[in-house]
Design a protein around this motif. Structure first.
Motif, PDB file in Angstrom:
ATOM      1  N   SER A 133     102.944  33.420  43.979  1.00 57.10           N
ATOM      2  CA  SER A 133     104.016  32.647  44.596  1.00 57.10           C
ATOM      3  C   SER A 133     104.432  31.493  43.681  1.00 57.10           C
ATOM      4  CB  SER A 133     103.567  32.093  45.945  1.00 57.10           C
ATOM      5  OG  SER A 133     102.621  31.052  45.756  1.00 57.10           O
ATOM      6  N   PRO A 134     105.694  31.074  43.735  1.00 54.73           N
ATOM      7  CA  PRO A 134     106.131  29.937  42.913  1.00 54.73           C
ATOM      8  C   PRO A 134     105.343  28.670  43.208  1.00 54.73           C
ATOM      9  CG  PRO A 134     108.013  31.107  43.850  1.00 54.73           C
ATOM     10  CD  PRO A 134     106.794  31.676  44.494  1.00 54.73           C
ATOM     11  N   GLU A 135     104.946  28.479  44.477  1.00 53.53           N
ATOM     12  CA  GLU A 135     104.207  27.265  44.832  1.00 53.53           C
ATOM     13  C   GLU A 135     102.884  27.149  44.081  1.00 53.53           C
ATOM     14  OE1 GLU A 135     105.457  29.464  46.923  1.00 53.53           O
ATOM     15  OE2 GLU A 135     106.228  28.535  48.760  1.00 53.53           O
ATOM     16  N   ASN A 194      97.428  22.866  47.544  1.00 59.05           N
ATOM     17  CA  ASN A 194      97.096  24.275  47.584  1.00 59.05           C
ATOM     18  C   ASN A 194      97.926  24.953  48.672  1.00 59.05           C
ATOM     19  OD1 ASN A 194      95.954  26.782  47.785  1.00 59.05           O
ATOM     20  ND2 ASN A 194      93.834  26.045  47.661  1.00 59.05           N
ATOM     21  N   ALA A 195      98.819  25.854  48.258  1.00 57.20           N
ATOM     22  CA  ALA A 195      99.704  26.531  49.206  1.00 57.20           C
ATOM     23  C   ALA A 195      99.049  27.756  49.832  1.00 57.20           C
ATOM     24  CB  ALA A 195     100.987  26.946  48.499  1.00 57.20           C
ATOM     25  N   SER A 199      98.508  32.544  45.962  1.00 59.52           N
ATOM     26  CA  SER A 199      99.203  31.261  46.151  1.00 59.52           C
ATOM     27  C   SER A 199      98.508  30.108  45.451  1.00 59.52           C
ATOM     28  CB  SER A 199      99.303  30.926  47.644  1.00 59.52           C
ATOM     29  OG  SER A 199     100.255  31.719  48.270  1.00 59.52           O
ATOM     30  N   ASP A 200      97.622  30.407  44.537  1.00 59.54           N
ATOM     31  CA  ASP A 200      96.915  29.327  43.860  1.00 59.54           C
ATOM     32  C   ASP A 200      96.541  29.811  42.467  1.00 59.54           C
ATOM     33  OD1 ASP A 200      95.811  26.840  43.580  1.00 59.54           O
ATOM     34  OD2 ASP A 200      93.930  27.330  44.597  1.00 59.54           O
ATOM     35  N   ASN A 216      98.977  27.737  53.846  1.00 62.67           N
ATOM     36  CA  ASN A 216     100.333  27.686  54.406  1.00 62.67           C
ATOM     37  C   ASN A 216     101.077  28.990  54.200  1.00 62.67           C
ATOM     38  OD1 ASN A 216     100.056  25.100  55.370  1.00 62.67           O
ATOM     39  ND2 ASN A 216     100.971  24.131  53.572  1.00 62.67           N
ATOM     40  N   ASN A 217     100.985  29.542  52.989  1.00 63.04           N
ATOM     41  CA  ASN A 217     101.687  30.790  52.711  1.00 63.04           C
ATOM     42  C   ASN A 217     101.088  31.957  53.491  1.00 63.04           C
ATOM     43  OD1 ASN A 217     103.343  29.410  51.011  1.00 63.04           O
ATOM     44  ND2 ASN A 217     102.856  30.588  49.183  1.00 63.04           N
ATOM     45  N   GLN A 238     103.992  25.316  41.055  1.00 64.25           N
ATOM     46  CA  GLN A 238     104.602  24.029  41.372  1.00 64.25           C
ATOM     47  C   GLN A 238     103.565  23.023  41.870  1.00 64.25           C
ATOM     48  OE1 GLN A 238     107.451  25.237  44.304  1.00 64.25           O
ATOM     49  NE2 GLN A 238     108.747  26.322  42.829  1.00 64.25           N
ATOM     50  N   ASN A 239     102.603  23.497  42.648  1.00 63.35           N
ATOM     51  CA  ASN A 239     101.636  22.587  43.272  1.00 63.35           C
ATOM     52  C   ASN A 239     100.327  22.475  42.498  1.00 63.35           C
ATOM     53  OD1 ASN A 239     103.467  22.346  45.341  1.00 63.35           O
ATOM     54  ND2 ASN A 239     102.496  23.911  46.612  1.00 63.35           N
TER      55      ASN A 239
END
Length: 429
Positions: A247-249, A258-259, A196-197, A262-263, A252-253
């Motif tokens: 992940s797309p985040e 940093n998702a 996620s990062d 959360n993910n 995007q982020n």
């Protein structure tokens, strides 16, 4: 990847400030002044720690020091969290820097660059008592000496969703970064995301070190993180993105948020990095259904080290007393008592980290006890990431360029070269 944390200020973002030309007559740091008699008055400054929770502790430490050293007086000063860096600059400019002062490594770098801090490597005989990475955090490219005693520390561990690993056919929790990349590829084939990062110049240091290499962000006066090893890792991320492992985040982020956590809490990715108290303080509260499926392992390579330390002014009129108090405040016994109050942090001496059960909060979940032990065990391998010259703005820009490379819009080499170029153009000093 989290950034340095202080007890009072939460996430503290340091920006370099130039003192070189604004102070006059600073003495050259060294050990001779600290060899004198311990006595007289010194000032001691903390960073927003005078409150109901910490005041009794500091009063007790000061009383004990004064009792052990008759004829000494410690005047305790506390500064608010907001504008702490500016206040230090003002104190240095006016020649009123406290004798003993709480400084994160970035602030200490600015003062050390202007000969405002004592070289504790020369002035103290106990520098070897502190964890190696903490001592290294207060040594700087182009400046001889060590300018802070590690006081309280943080690090990160790897957390895994074992249910997702099993769903994708990964039967053993990854232990290395390479195993994680291989697992991410396998999980992606089963429609499961792992990451996620996107990497940053700082996290690339960890990843390269896990393979046995060394990756500097800044060395010999230049930014140097656009190495072949770093390029290879970004290229691997690009391959994993195409495979569906990221992940797309993450893109995007990039550079803004940093998702990661959360993910992971939502159960949508298999891997996260977080602090040692993540299980009891976060998962158990925000995602309790995940608890049976969470595993924790050590951070990769040289894990991140978040450091707060104690420095001594090079201009102290009572340098021997100042060094003696700095040593006393940061000795093993006093550090253990401090981190009992500053829960989630770890002490800065090697001896104190030998038994985390002495200072860590009682674990509410079995896996939390494991996390505490793992975090303490990796303290001497952990290293502060980045460099004092590498600002948050540089980190943000670099992650945005790396995200473009992961997406396939530019090459990994182009992304890292542009990030280095931006850093060179914006360095302060």
């Amino acid at each position: 990847m989290k950034i340095r944390t202080s007890v009072a200020a939460g996430i503290a973002v340091a920006t370099a400030f130039a003192l070189t030309a604004c102070t006059g007559g600073a003495s050259t740091s060294g050990g001779s002044a600290a060899d004198g008699e311990v006595g007289g008055e010194i000032s001691f400054q903390t960073w927003s720690l005078k409150n109901d929770k910490f005041t009794p502790y500091f009063e007790g430490v000061i009383d004990a020091f004064e009792k052990e050293n008759p004829g000494t007086t410690v005047k305790w000063i506390d500064q608010p969290a907001d504008g702490y860096e500016d206040k230090i600059l003002q104190q240095a400019e006016s020649g009123e820097l406290p004798d003993v002062i709480n400084l994160p490594p970035e602030y200490a770098y600015s003062l050390a660059s202007a000969d405002q801090l004592l070289d504790l490597g020369s002035a103290s005989k106990v520098i070897g008592d502190y964890v190696d990475g903490g001592v290294e955090a207060y040594t700087y490219d182009g400046i001889d000496g060590s300018f802070g005693f590690p006081w309280y520390l943080g690090t990160e561990l790897n957390y895994w969703n074992t249910a997702l690993l099993a769903q994708g056919g990964v039967t053993a929790t990854p232990q290395t970064f390479e195993e994680t990349m291989d697992a991410a590829e396998q999980l992606a084939a089963a429609g499961i995301q792992t990451i996620s990062d996107v990497p940053s110049p700082k996290s690339l240091q960890i990843m390269v070190s896990d393979g046995g290499g060394t990756q500097d962000v800044y060395k010999d006066g230049k930014f140097v993180f656009n190495t072949p090893e770093a390029v290879a890792i970004v290229d691997r991320y690009a391959e994993l993105y195409k495979a569906g492992a990221i992940s797309p985040e993450a893109l995007q982020n990039a550079g803004t948020a940093n998702a990661n956590i959360n993910n992971f809490n939502k159960g949508t990715v298999a891997w996260a990095t977080a602090g040692p108290n993540y299980i009891d303080k976060d998962i158990a509260v925000n995602a309790p259904t995940l608890l049976p499926d969470v595993d924790v392992t050590n951070g990769f390579g040289n894990p991140p080290l978040f450091v707060q330390g104690i420095s001594v002014s090079a201009n102290s009129d009572n340098a021997a007393t100042a060094v003696a108090f700095a040593e006393f405040l940061t000795n093993t016994d006093n550090q253990i008592e401090f981190v009992k109050l500053a829960t989630g942090f770890f002490p800065g001496t090697k001896a104190a980290n030998e038994d985390p059960s002495v200072f860590a909060e009682t674990a509410q979940n079995e896996m939390q006890a494991t996390a505490n032990d793992l975090a303490a065990s990796q303290m001497n391998d952990a290293r502060m990431l980045g460099a004092p010259q590498f600002t948050e703005a540089m980190e943000t820009y670099a992650k945005q360029q790396i995200a473009l490379a992961v997406k396939g819009d530019i090459t990994a080499q182009e992304a890292l070269d542009k990030a280095v170029e931006y850093a060179e153009q914006n360095v302060v000093g």
